[in-house]
Write a protein that holds these residues in place. Structure first.
Motif, PDB file in Angstrom:
ATOM      1  N   GLU A   1       0.827  -1.211   0.000  1.00 43.73           N
ATOM      2  CA  GLU A   1       0.000   0.000   0.000  1.00 43.73           C
ATOM      3  C   GLU A   1       0.857   1.253   0.000  1.00 43.73           C
ATOM      4  OE1 GLU A   1      -3.166   2.763   0.354  1.00 43.73           O
ATOM      5  OE2 GLU A   1      -3.108   0.676  -0.340  1.00 43.73           O
ATOM      6  N   MET A   2       1.927   1.257   0.799  1.00 45.52           N
ATOM      7  CA  MET A   2       2.744   2.466   0.926  1.00 45.52           C
ATOM      8  C   MET A   2       3.578   2.733  -0.326  1.00 45.52           C
ATOM      9  SD  MET A   2       1.580   3.589   3.589  1.00 45.52           S
ATOM     10  CE  MET A   2       2.530   5.097   3.388  1.00 45.52           C
ATOM     11  N   ALA A   3       3.711   1.746  -1.210  1.00 44.71           N
ATOM     12  CA  ALA A   3       4.383   2.002  -2.485  1.00 44.71           C
ATOM     13  C   ALA A   3       3.652   3.084  -3.274  1.00 44.71           C
ATOM     14  CB  ALA A   3       4.473   0.718  -3.309  1.00 44.71           C
ATOM     15  N   ARG A   4       2.363   3.277  -2.987  1.00 43.45           N
ATOM     16  CA  ARG A   4       1.583   4.325  -3.648  1.00 43.45           C
ATOM     17  C   ARG A   4       1.928   5.719  -3.134  1.00 43.45           C
ATOM     18  NH1 ARG A   4      -3.119   2.348  -6.104  1.00 43.45           N
ATOM     19  NH2 ARG A   4      -3.470   0.123  -5.779  1.00 43.45           N
ATOM     20  N   TRP A   5       2.432   5.797  -1.901  1.00 41.19           N
ATOM     21  CA  TRP A   5       2.495   7.095  -1.224  1.00 41.19           C
ATOM     22  C   TRP A   5       3.890   7.528  -0.821  1.00 41.19           C
ATOM     23  CZ3 TRP A   5      -1.993   8.669  -2.478  1.00 41.19           C
ATOM     24  CH2 TRP A   5      -3.085   7.810  -2.465  1.00 41.19           C
ATOM     25  N   CYS A   6       4.919   6.764  -1.184  1.00 35.35           N
ATOM     26  CA  CYS A   6       6.281   7.137  -0.802  1.00 35.35           C
ATOM     27  C   CYS A   6       7.019   7.753  -1.982  1.00 35.35           C
ATOM     28  CB  CYS A   6       7.030   5.911  -0.280  1.00 35.35           C
ATOM     29  SG  CYS A   6       6.483   5.413   1.371  1.00 35.35           S
ATOM     30  N   ASP A   7       7.939   8.654  -1.670  1.00 38.80           N
ATOM     31  CA  ASP A   7       8.703   9.360  -2.710  1.00 38.80           C
ATOM     32  C   ASP A   7       9.776   8.480  -3.325  1.00 38.80           C
ATOM     33  OD1 ASP A   7       7.438  11.964  -2.056  1.00 38.80           O
ATOM     34  OD2 ASP A   7       8.542  11.723  -0.180  1.00 38.80           O
ATOM     35  N   ILE A   8      10.400   7.667  -2.482  1.00 38.33           N
ATOM     36  CA  ILE A   8      11.506   6.819  -2.934  1.00 38.33           C
ATOM     37  C   ILE A   8      11.220   5.388  -2.502  1.00 38.33           C
ATOM     38  CG2 ILE A   8      13.994   6.398  -2.831  1.00 38.33           C
ATOM     39  CD1 ILE A   8      14.291   9.315  -1.909  1.00 38.33           C
ATOM     40  N   VAL A   9      11.278   4.475  -3.448  1.00 45.18           N
ATOM     41  CA  VAL A   9      11.123   3.057  -3.145  1.00 45.18           C
ATOM     42  C   VAL A   9      12.432   2.358  -3.466  1.00 45.18           C
ATOM     43  CG1 VAL A   9       9.883   0.931  -3.659  1.00 45.18           C
ATOM     44  CG2 VAL A   9       8.642   3.103  -3.591  1.00 45.18           C
ATOM     45  N   VAL A  10      12.944   1.640  -2.487  1.00 40.00           N
ATOM     46  CA  VAL A  10      14.166   0.862  -2.644  1.00 40.00           C
ATOM     47  C   VAL A  10      13.767  -0.607  -2.653  1.00 40.00           C
ATOM     48  CG1 VAL A  10      16.417   0.281  -1.658  1.00 40.00           C
ATOM     49  CG2 VAL A  10      15.521   2.619  -1.457  1.00 40.00           C
ATOM     50  N   GLY A  11      14.070  -1.312  -3.734  1.00 39.58           N
ATOM     51  CA  GLY A  11      13.655  -2.706  -3.822  1.00 39.58           C
ATOM     52  C   GLY A  11      14.339  -3.426  -4.958  1.00 39.58           C
ATOM     53  N   ASP A  12      13.952  -4.662  -5.150  1.00 40.80           N
ATOM     54  CA  ASP A  12      14.541  -5.507  -6.186  1.00 40.80           C
ATOM     55  C   ASP A  12      14.096  -5.051  -7.576  1.00 40.80           C
ATOM     56  OD1 ASP A  12      15.951  -8.386  -6.386  1.00 40.80           O
ATOM     57  OD2 ASP A  12      14.423  -8.229  -7.940  1.00 40.80           O
ATOM     58  N   VAL A  13      14.901  -5.378  -8.585  1.00 44.19           N
ATOM     59  CA  VAL A  13      14.584  -4.982  -9.959  1.00 44.19           C
ATOM     60  C   VAL A  13      13.271  -5.577 -10.461  1.00 44.19           C
ATOM     61  CG1 VAL A  13      16.954  -4.524 -10.715  1.00 44.19           C
ATOM     62  CG2 VAL A  13      16.058  -6.856 -10.820  1.00 44.19           C
TER      63      VAL A  13
END
Length: 770
Positions: A344-356
């Motif tokens: 859910e928070m992937a919608r509302w965060c400025d920077i997402v750090v994760g796998d390709v």
């Protein structure tokens, strides 16, 4: 609805309703659902049944107090004044969750309000159309919508969203204001770091793709994050995604963001930047109750998830720093699942750090959100030399005959016919492929097929349909193994639908009843090109991206992609590079190579005792040399990589490389210790590379070579030499990690002395023949 107030925030109808209309439990029990392709086909099937006055995919938009809402209604019958929302399903419609039905009605009512306002209607008939993709039967639920009531409904949803939207606008303004004055966190850039940062900023400013080769030790993570953040307000970027290949890359990105002031706990407070940072991790690593099913009846964090989500979401944005521990803390404080709160928070965060995979996989979360919300996204892809291999895996699939055999014996009666047909087809394919006999000892019999077997494709589609239809009526039969076969079958059939020259089909037989049918992607460019087109700007960076044409071609980079090679800050005096051109590590020559390799390693250790890594082409080769070395030099400590090492075993292997330590670690080139590990200074003083890193010249790689020759004219380079040398340079790069490091690399194969190979080694190396 037609506000005079200029819109300050925009939201899609689907996102609006997902925010305001979801209630109740999280429920991820298996329910057979149509594929995206089946959904599109089902929609078209319904539309084809409608009359000439039927309008398909109707764009609608409206406003409420500065909130702009838009979307596309599935269909509108002008003559009947009927607005339709079309949904496809499998099995009994009664099993659809109430909250899912409520979400569908919410979307339809919002579209109804927008349609009435746009066309000046007093009322409209609202129809939810559910199509069973198996039977083609439509279930239609209707109600009359008065314009005034629909407008009130629309206003209510907007008001529920507005407080959040106003918060988002304020956050965006505060974020962008801070980023406009963002300063580099250190007194000066490292050598080469400024060049890299300038290249990244230009890529963001021009909306292009940058392929940046930059050496280890210059601070690539900070050197890419800082300029992309600085470009965010100036280029109107909505989100930034920092994508990594492995967990250590995520840690480095989060550390760099802390240095830039993104962590609210950063000191001094004057350097804090109001950024929301989210770390996405795999579901199995985030799950708090791995022994429980993912629904409200089994897991306490799924029960009432959507009822508690609003407060958890508010707490998450207030905290801002949502690394793995931070996200878990918020989730558990509010009694919700950490993994799905992260989704859910992937919608509302400025920077997402994760796998390709979150951007490049077929069902990638971030790519889907970017398209749904029309985001301008900046992509940073770390260790991008691995993306070719990772992407090939994303668009490949396998089917296991042994699993089919086990399931066929235990399957419910309704599935035996379809499974039996597939089993007979397996036997036919194995026989026609000439794989009745086993292959070499320890190796399977293998054949690259001319194409997808027609009979197998039909049998697989039959099994997928039979399982999904059966589980739709008998969800209690949804065993883990049956679901696994279904998912394998669906993945395979979906890839089969797009099968072309970018992939091949192969069959391997490991014994009686143990065949594996595969679709192997060879050229990921055809799948990745649209992913790069979605991003506003993309930066792919690594210490080994040369030659650029290899990555441009195989990754499908845009035609205007820019290449940048940042000069290394190291000198030839820091790294002694020797080529043992009197040694051949070719398969036929390996027995004769063992003695001189052992002698070279022992002599180098005697000249400069310390910690070394020795890389070999296979575990068998490694074991042979290791056995000989320990026999001849028992006084030199050694330790060796083994197949399938657990995480604690890998950590123990690396722990041997301590300051003041001495010994040689034996590893496989391209494995866990060939890249992504940091052993600075005296923790590693040298490396031996006893292989050119070439993939085996087997049937698969020979087909790959032929395909790449046909398409790019560079088959041998693209299939063998470049991938091999990338692994060699990565492994050798473990030695020099910083400006003060010194060490030695010994390349043990006569082919390293060939001009075509030497010219692809790093420019700052000065190899000498020994």
């Amino acid at each position: 609805m037609n506000d005079s107030v200029p819109p300050r925030y925009r939201v899609a109808v689907r996102a609006l309703c997902a925010f305001t209309a979801r209630t109740g439990d999280l429920d991820h029990r298996f329910t057979p659902a149509p594929s995206a392709r089946e959904g599109v086909a089902g929609h078209a099937r319904v539309v084809a049944r409608r009359g000439a006055d039927y309008m398909n995919e109707v764009p609608l938009a409206g406003y409420h107090r500065g909130l702009a809402v838009s979307g596309r209604a599935d269909g509108y019958d002008v003559r009947a004044n009927r607005l339709e929302e079309i949904k496809t399903h499998r099995g009994s419609l009664e099993r659809m969750a109430d909250n899912q039905r409520a979400l569908h009605w919410a979307q339809l009512k919002v579209y109804g309000a927008l349609l009435c306002a746009e066309r000046g209607l007093d009322a409209v008939e609202l129809a939810l159309v559910y199509l069973d993709v198996a039977s083609g039967h439509e279930t239609v639920l209707t109600e009359r919508g008065e314009a005034s009531e629909l407008q009130a409904w629309f206003a209510e949803q907007c008001e529920r969203f507005l407080a959040w939207a106003e918060q988002e606008v304020a956050h965006r303004e505060c974020r962008d204001a801070a980023l406009r004055t963002l300063g580099f966190p250190h007194g000066d850039f490292r050598p080469g770091q400024r060049d890299l940062a300038e290249g990244v900023y230009k890529a963001a400013a021009t909306g292009r793709c940058l392929l940046a080769q930059a050496p280890t030790g210059i601070g690539k993570t900070l050197g890419t994050l800082f300029p992309m953040l600085a470009a965010m307000p100036r280029q109107g970027l909505d989100r930034l995604a920092f994508l990594t290949m492995k967990t250590p890359g995520r840690r480095l990105a989060l550390e760099a963001l802390e240095t830039l002031g993104a962590d609210p706990a950063a000191e001094p407070s004057s350097r804090r930047v109001p950024l929301r940072v989210l770390e996405l991790i795999a579901r199995d690593k985030a799950c708090e109750h791995p022994d429980s099913a993912c629904h409200g009846d089994a897991c306490p964090l799924a029960a009432g998830f959507f009822d508690r989500l609003p407060k958890a979401r508010a707490a998450a944005v207030a905290q801002g720093w949502l690394d793995r521990d931070g996200l878990r803390e918020v989730a558990l404080a509010h009694g919700v699942c950490p993994y799905y709160l992260g989704q859910e928070m992937a919608r509302w965060c400025d920077i997402v750090v994760g796998d390709v995979n979150h951007w490049f996989d077929a069902n990638a979360l971030l790519h889907g959100l970017a398209r749904e919300n029309d985001w301008r996204v900046g992509l940073l892809v770390d260790e991008a030399h691995n993306l070719v291999g990772r992407a090939r895996g994303m668009y490949s699939a396998e089917l296991d005959q042994r699993r089919l055999g086990r399931l066929r014996r235990a399957a419910p009666g309704g599935l035996k016919r379809a499974l039996g047909r597939l089993a007979r087809q397996w036997h036919t394919e194995v026989r026609e492929a000439g794989l009745s006999d086993a292959g070499e000892p320890g190796r399977p019999a293998y054949r690259v097929l001319d194409g997808l077997p027609d009979g197998m494709s039909g049998a697989l589609q039959g099994v997928a349909a039979a399982i999904t239809d059966h589980l739709g009526e008998h969800p209690e039969d949804a065993s883990a193994e049956l679901q696994e076969l279904l998912f394998e079958t669906l993945a395979f059939t979906r890839l089969a639908e797009t099968f072309g020259e970018h992939s091949l089909c192969d069959l391997a037989r490991h014994g009686r009843g143990r065949a594996v049918l595969g679709i192997r992607n060879l050229v990921p460019a055809d799948f990745l090109a649209p992913r790069f087109a979605t991003a506003h700007a993309a930066v792919l960076f690594s210490a080994t991206l040369s030659p650029p044409g290899y990555h441009r071609d195989l990754l499908g980079l845009p035609a205007d992609a820019v290449w940048q090679s940042v000069p290394a800050p190291f000198t030839a005096e820091q790294l002694e590079v020797r080529i043992r051109s009197d040694i051949s590590t070719r398969l036929a020559d390996r027995p004769a190579s063992v003695a001189p390799i052992v002698a070279e390693m022992a002599a180098q250790f005697r000249r400069r005792p310390g910690n070394y890594l020795a890389f070999f082409s296979s575990f068998a080769y490694l074991a042979t040399v290791h056995e000989r070395f320990t026999l001849e030099r028992p006084d030199i400590p050694t330790w060796a990589q083994t197949r399938g090492m657990a995480e604690h075993e890998r950590e123990a292997f690396l722990a041997r490389f301590r300051l003041g330590g001495e010994g040689i670690g034996f590893a496989v080139l391209g494995g866990a210790f060939g890249e992504g590990i940091d052993l600075p200074g005296e923790r590693l003083v040298g490396a031996f590379v006893a292989t050119l890193g070439l993939p085996p010249a087997d049937a698969f790689n020979e087909v790959l070579k032929a395909r790449l020759t046909t398409r790019f004219g560079r088959g041998d380079d693209y299939a063998y030499r470049i991938p091999g040398l990338l692994k060699v340079v990565q492994a050798a790069g473990r030695v020099i990690r910083g400006p003060q490091d010194e060490g030695v690399v010994v390349l043990m194969d006569d082919r390293f002395a060939q001009p075509g190979v030497r010219e692809r080694l790093p420019e700052w190396w000065r190899p000498v023949r020994a």
